[in-house]
Design a protein around this motif. Structure first.
Motif, PDB file in Angstrom:
ATOM      1  N   PHE A 160      65.244 -11.291 129.777  1.00 55.93           N
ATOM      2  CA  PHE A 160      64.882 -10.156 128.525  1.00 55.93           C
ATOM      3  C   PHE A 160      63.768 -10.165 128.247  1.00 55.93           C
ATOM      4  CE2 PHE A 160      69.884  -9.849 129.158  1.00 55.93           C
ATOM      5  CZ  PHE A 160      69.967  -9.387 130.358  1.00 55.93           C
ATOM      6  N   TYR A 161      63.315  -8.860 127.779  1.00 54.11           N
ATOM      7  CA  TYR A 161      62.612  -8.413 126.300  1.00 54.11           C
ATOM      8  C   TYR A 161      62.672  -7.299 126.513  1.00 54.11           C
ATOM      9  CZ  TYR A 161      58.629  -7.209 130.174  1.00 54.11           C
ATOM     10  OH  TYR A 161      57.700  -6.844 130.643  1.00 54.11           O
ATOM     11  N   CYS A 162      61.392  -6.620 125.072  1.00 47.72           N
ATOM     12  CA  CYS A 162      62.344  -5.606 125.049  1.00 47.72           C
ATOM     13  C   CYS A 162      60.568  -4.929 124.823  1.00 47.72           C
ATOM     14  CB  CYS A 162      63.126  -5.234 123.675  1.00 47.72           C
ATOM     15  SG  CYS A 162      64.634  -5.018 123.706  1.00 47.72           S
ATOM     16  N   LYS A 163      60.368  -3.507 124.459  1.00 45.73           N
ATOM     17  CA  LYS A 163      59.252  -3.002 124.212  1.00 45.73           C
ATOM     18  C   LYS A 163      59.131  -1.727 123.637  1.00 45.73           C
ATOM     19  CE  LYS A 163      54.505  -1.699 126.424  1.00 45.73           C
ATOM     20  NZ  LYS A 163      54.091  -0.938 127.043  1.00 45.73           N
ATOM     21  N   LYS A 164      58.557  -1.536 123.040  1.00 45.21           N
ATOM     22  CA  LYS A 164      59.009  -0.076 121.971  1.00 45.21           C
ATOM     23  C   LYS A 164      56.897   0.863 122.163  1.00 45.21           C
ATOM     24  CE  LYS A 164      60.395   1.738 117.811  1.00 45.21           C
ATOM     25  NZ  LYS A 164      60.665   2.957 118.490  1.00 45.21           N
ATOM     26  N   SER A 165      57.245   1.338 122.308  1.00 46.03           N
ATOM     27  CA  SER A 165      56.352   1.825 122.408  1.00 46.03           C
ATOM     28  C   SER A 165      56.178   3.860 121.933  1.00 46.03           C
ATOM     29  CB  SER A 165      55.507   2.574 124.031  1.00 46.03           C
ATOM     30  OG  SER A 165      56.809   3.298 124.674  1.00 46.03           O
TER      31      SER A 165
END
Length: 178
Positions: A160-165
């Motif tokens: 998993f990895y997360c991204k906040k845009s």
């Protein structure tokens, strides 16, 4: 590809530029589907993208769709009928994929807080196909931990990895088996 919460079809239009054979764009809002259809037509995507007039849930049936008065493109699918809601058919990803013999390589999901329930209805598809995933986590704080835990239970090999845009919304969990 399964585009769950397709809104106006922008994700499908983006994905069509890459190595995607077929895109199924799930959208519960009739108003959004009208705009999405125009976008697909204007971009010549009618043969590659199918508009699917269903919401997603754990099991097939009927739920209630209420548009968000503060966001033209958004709405909530719920088991509770409200004054402004209309009935919408829902399906599960497992039922949809089994019925059509689909093995998705990628699932994007931004369905206004229904992600957890929809993922419960996608367990067999995710276990069998181990697709790459892009799942919104920002609608409910508990999704920040319960969705990754659920997906890890389905496919222990997911990374998993997360991204906040965006400063306030759009926190997305990405998962892939490596």
């Amino acid at each position: 590809m399964l585009d769950c919460g397709a809104c106006y079809g922008d994700t499908a239009a983006w994905a069509a530029r890459y190595d995607v054979d077929r895109i199924y764009s799930f959208e519960a809002s009739a108003a959004n589907r009208d705009i999405m259809g125009k976008n697909f037509s204007l971009n010549g995507l009618q043969d590659m993208v199918e508009s699917v007039p269903f919401g997603l849930a754990r099991t097939p049936g009927t739920l209630w769709f209420s548009p968000d008065p503060d966001n033209d493109g958004a709405g909530i699918v719920s088991a509770t009928q409200r004054q402004d809601s209309v009935p919408v058919p829902v399906t599960s990803i497992d039922a949809f994929c089994e019925e059509r013999n689909i093995r998705p390589h990628f699932i994007k999901m931004d369905i206004e807080g229904s992600e957890f329930e929809a993922l419960l209805g996608a367990e067999q598809t995710i276990r069998k196909a181990t697709p790459r995933l892009a799942i919104c986590l920002y609608h409910h704080i508990q999704d920040m931990w319960r969705i990754p835990l659920l997906l890890k239970k389905f496919v222990p090999g997911y990374h998993f990895y997360c991204k906040k845009s965006h400063p306030f919304v759009e926190f997305v969990l990405f998962a892939e088996k490596v």
